[in-house]
Write an enzyme that holds these catalytic residues in place. Structure first.
Site, PDB file in Angstrom:
ATOM      1  N   SER A 119       0.822  -1.210   0.000  1.00  0.00           N
ATOM      2  CA  SER A 119       0.000   0.000   0.000  1.00  0.00           C
ATOM      3  C   SER A 119       0.857   1.262   0.000  1.00  0.00           C
ATOM      4  O   SER A 119       1.912   1.309   0.636  1.00  0.00           O
ATOM      5  CB  SER A 119      -0.890   0.000   1.246  1.00  0.00           C
ATOM      6  N   TYR A 143      -2.141   5.126  -4.134  1.00  0.00           N
ATOM      7  CA  TYR A 143      -3.124   6.174  -3.913  1.00  0.00           C
ATOM      8  C   TYR A 143      -2.592   7.332  -4.728  1.00  0.00           C
ATOM      9  O   TYR A 143      -1.493   7.826  -4.479  1.00  0.00           O
ATOM     10  CB  TYR A 143      -3.242   6.524  -2.418  1.00  0.00           C
ATOM     11  N   THR A 169      -5.808   2.360  -6.827  1.00  0.00           N
ATOM     12  CA  THR A 169      -7.064   2.294  -6.074  1.00  0.00           C
ATOM     13  C   THR A 169      -7.880   3.550  -6.327  1.00  0.00           C
ATOM     14  O   THR A 169      -7.441   4.662  -6.007  1.00  0.00           O
ATOM     15  CB  THR A 169      -6.781   2.109  -4.572  1.00  0.00           C
ATOM     16  N   LYS A 251      -8.359  -0.743  -9.121  1.00  0.00           N
ATOM     17  CA  LYS A 251      -9.011  -1.388  -7.973  1.00  0.00           C
ATOM     18  C   LYS A 251     -10.196  -0.556  -7.492  1.00  0.00           C
ATOM     19  O   LYS A 251     -10.079   0.671  -7.365  1.00  0.00           O
ATOM     20  CB  LYS A 251      -7.993  -1.550  -6.837  1.00  0.00           C
ATOM     21  N   HIS A 275     -13.654  -2.265  -1.369  1.00  0.00           N
ATOM     22  CA  HIS A 275     -12.724  -1.890  -0.309  1.00  0.00           C
ATOM     23  C   HIS A 275     -13.127  -2.547   1.021  1.00  0.00           C
ATOM     24  O   HIS A 275     -12.961  -1.986   2.098  1.00  0.00           O
ATOM     25  CB  HIS A 275     -12.697  -0.362  -0.166  1.00  0.00           C
TER      26      HIS A 275
HETATM   27  C1  FNR Z   1      -7.624  -1.754   3.423  1.00  0.00           C
HETATM   28  N1  FNR Z   1      -7.736  -1.658   2.043  1.00  0.00           N
HETATM   29  C2  FNR Z   1      -6.835  -0.884   1.339  1.00  0.00           C
HETATM   30  N2  FNR Z   1      -6.890  -0.852  -0.018  1.00  0.00           N
HETATM   31  C3  FNR Z   1      -5.987  -0.131  -0.725  1.00  0.00           C
HETATM   32  O1  FNR Z   1      -6.041  -0.124  -1.952  1.00  0.00           O
HETATM   33  N3  FNR Z   1      -5.000   0.564  -0.066  1.00  0.00           N
HETATM   34  C4  FNR Z   1      -4.892   0.585   1.276  1.00  0.00           C
HETATM   35  O2  FNR Z   1      -4.004   1.212   1.842  1.00  0.00           O
HETATM   36  C5  FNR Z   1      -5.860  -0.137   2.025  1.00  0.00           C
HETATM   37  N4  FNR Z   1      -5.814  -0.147   3.391  1.00  0.00           N
HETATM   38  C6  FNR Z   1      -6.663  -0.964   4.102  1.00  0.00           C
HETATM   39  C7  FNR Z   1      -6.539  -1.046   5.480  1.00  0.00           C
HETATM   40  C8  FNR Z   1      -7.338  -1.925   6.202  1.00  0.00           C
HETATM   41  C9  FNR Z   1      -7.158  -2.018   7.682  1.00  0.00           C
HETATM   42  C10 FNR Z   1      -8.279  -2.738   5.524  1.00  0.00           C
HETATM   43  C11 FNR Z   1      -9.142  -3.730   6.266  1.00  0.00           C
HETATM   44  C12 FNR Z   1      -8.422  -2.639   4.160  1.00  0.00           C
HETATM   45  C13 FNR Z   1      -8.732  -2.485   1.315  1.00  0.00           C
HETATM   46  C14 FNR Z   1      -8.159  -3.860   0.968  1.00  0.00           C
HETATM   47  O3  FNR Z   1      -7.178  -3.758  -0.016  1.00  0.00           O
HETATM   48  C15 FNR Z   1      -9.244  -4.804   0.440  1.00  0.00           C
HETATM   49  O4  FNR Z   1      -9.925  -4.189  -0.622  1.00  0.00           O
HETATM   50  C16 FNR Z   1     -10.250  -5.211   1.518  1.00  0.00           C
HETATM   51  O5  FNR Z   1      -9.618  -5.412   2.759  1.00  0.00           O
HETATM   52  C17 FNR Z   1     -10.950  -6.484   1.088  1.00  0.00           C
HETATM   53  O6  FNR Z   1     -11.967  -6.798   1.944  1.00  0.00           O
HETATM   54  P1  FNR Z   1     -11.838  -7.845   3.171  1.00  0.00           P
HETATM   55  O7  FNR Z   1     -11.146  -9.087   2.648  1.00  0.00           O
HETATM   56  O8  FNR Z   1     -11.077  -7.155   4.229  1.00  0.00           O
HETATM   57  O9  FNR Z   1     -13.270  -8.074   3.515  1.00  0.00           O
END
Ligand code: FNR
Length: 378
Positions: A119, A143, A169, A251, A275
């Site tokens: 990330s 990002y 994303t 994404k 997300h």
């Molecule tokens: C995320 N997600 C996320 N996505 C992304 O593109 N960049 C990021 O920095 C983050 N940070 C992030 C932090 C936390 C604590 C969570 C739980 C999620 C989203 C992540 O990539 C993904 O899309 C989801 O977590 C998928 O869903 P589930 O498996 O957690 O239900």
């Protein structure tokens, strides 16, 4: 078998093999702030629930005597063979759950040969994570900054450090209404966690140097202003195409028309994702969006999926509905919280073993050959 054999010697697994149980265990070791940040979703949590309900609506129809004794979980993404159709989703600020943060995740992922997606909001730099990841496959999640020099600089660093695929994303250009964080006034980034990549970036530092005050608070505000608050346009994807010499995956795609636009814009893949229900409350379950998107663009783009994947059968359902691979989110973060690198490894091994067994017992030999005929909706 390994677990049952260890059981003969009186040992049971340190962490549950039921990945849905890990949130509760992690609650005991995390600060309330960190737990709320990881486990929480947007608004009243309707989208998070919808993600699970979408999986529950599809049922696997097991077939018998199909010769599924030996399985093949491998898949190929952008010319690279993966041992299984599973990647580690980009998750920011991992140091809030374990001191080793992204480094532990990078080591566990490398050991399994599964791609880690780093990330932009990592608590370790692009280079530090690459070193921990070693020969493992790694992708970089962007990002998208509102400054082209910073974008170019970060992408150049990622490319140099061996990240092969760029994941952009699109669904989090602003942080959502997340009551669990709002009630605690908790945003990990502004506590100086999650800004490591920018703070170590020469182009970002050059921008900082031009601000009148060069203190930590100003730096964080600059970070927030640069990485959030700006929606970009489809036309601007041309810029990323010029800056990144490799596959680009968008994404957060949930509408068929957006998936078509991604293809028209020359992108190489999409992650069908909401997300993890963290952005739009009341949105459709991510799995509901998958079949239509896979049908529309599956022959042009690599279609990946995340949001709500917890078990082997979830992976089977997503693959059957058209995903080439899935991204795993919260479960590995709970593994990290509970056991660092070992905890992440436990989660990944459990998911793959569950997938392998369930695939076999459902009568399929090859994960990549799953089609909707493996399922029934009911
Ligand atoms: C995320 N997600 C996320 N996505 C992304 O593109 N960049 C990021 O920095 C983050 N940070 C992030 C932090 C936390 C604590 C969570 C739980 C999620 C989203 C992540 O990539 C993904 O899309 C989801 O977590 C998928 O869903 P589930 O498996 O957690 O239900």
């Amino acid at each position: 078998n390994e677990i049952y054999l260890q059981g003969l010697a009186g040992t049971t697994p340190a962490l549950s093999t039921d990945l849905t149980a890990l949130e509760e265990s992690a609650a005991a070791v995390l600060t309330p702030e960190a737990l709320g940040y990881v486990a929480g979703g947007a608004g009243a949590g309707a989208t998070m629930r919808a993600n699970r309900e979408a999986f529950d609506r599809w049922k696997i129809v097991p077939r018998m005597l199909t010769g599924a004794t030996d399985r093949d979980l491998t898949t190929t993404l952008f010319g690279a063979e993966l041992p299984a159709p599973v990647l580690l989703a980009p998750v920011g600020v991992q140091s809030i759950v374990h001191p080793d943060g992204e480094l532990a995740t990078a080591r566990a992922a490398a050991g399994m040969g599964l791609p880690m997606i780093l990330s932009t909001a990592s608590t370790r730099t692009i280079e530090q994570v690459a070193e921990a990841n070693g020969d493992g496959p790694r992708w970089f999640q962007l990002y998208w900054p509102n400054d082209q020099d910073v974008t170019a600089s970060i992408l150049e660093r990622a490319h140099k450090a061996g990240y092969t695929t760029l994941v952009v994303t699109l669904d989090t250009w602003s942080l959502a209404w997340r009551p669990r964080d709002l009630d605690r006034a908790y945003l990990p980034f502004i506590r100086n966690e999650g800004t490591a990549i920018a703070m170590s970036d020469p182009a970002f530092r050059a921008r900082l140097a031009k601000t009148p005050e060069d203190d930590a608070a100003t730096a964080i505000l600059q970070w927030v202003g640069m990485f959030t608050g700006t929606d970009h346009s489809w036309d601007q994807l041309v810029v990323l195409r010029e800056l990144w010499d490799g596959p680009i995956v968008l994404k957060g795609i949930q509408h068929v028309d957006d998936a078509r636009r991604a293809a028209d814009a020359g992108m190489n893949g999409v992650v069908v994702s909401n997300h993890g229900g963290r952005q739009v409350d009341g949105a459709l379950g991510a799995l509901e969006a998958l079949p239509g998107i896979a049908q529309a663009v599956g022959d042009q783009l690599e279609v990946l999926f995340d949001s709500g994947v917890r078990t082997g059968s979830d992976v089977i359902k997503a693959l059957a509905l058209g995903a080439k691979a899935v991204l795993l989110g919260r479960p590995f973060v709970y593994g990290l919280a509970l056991g660092g690198e070992d905890g992440v490894r436990h989660v990944l091994r459990s998911l793959l073993a569950d997938l392998d067994l369930t695939l076999a017992l459902a009568g399929h030999r090859t994960a990549a050959a799953l089609t909707p005929s493996a399922l029934v909706r009911g």
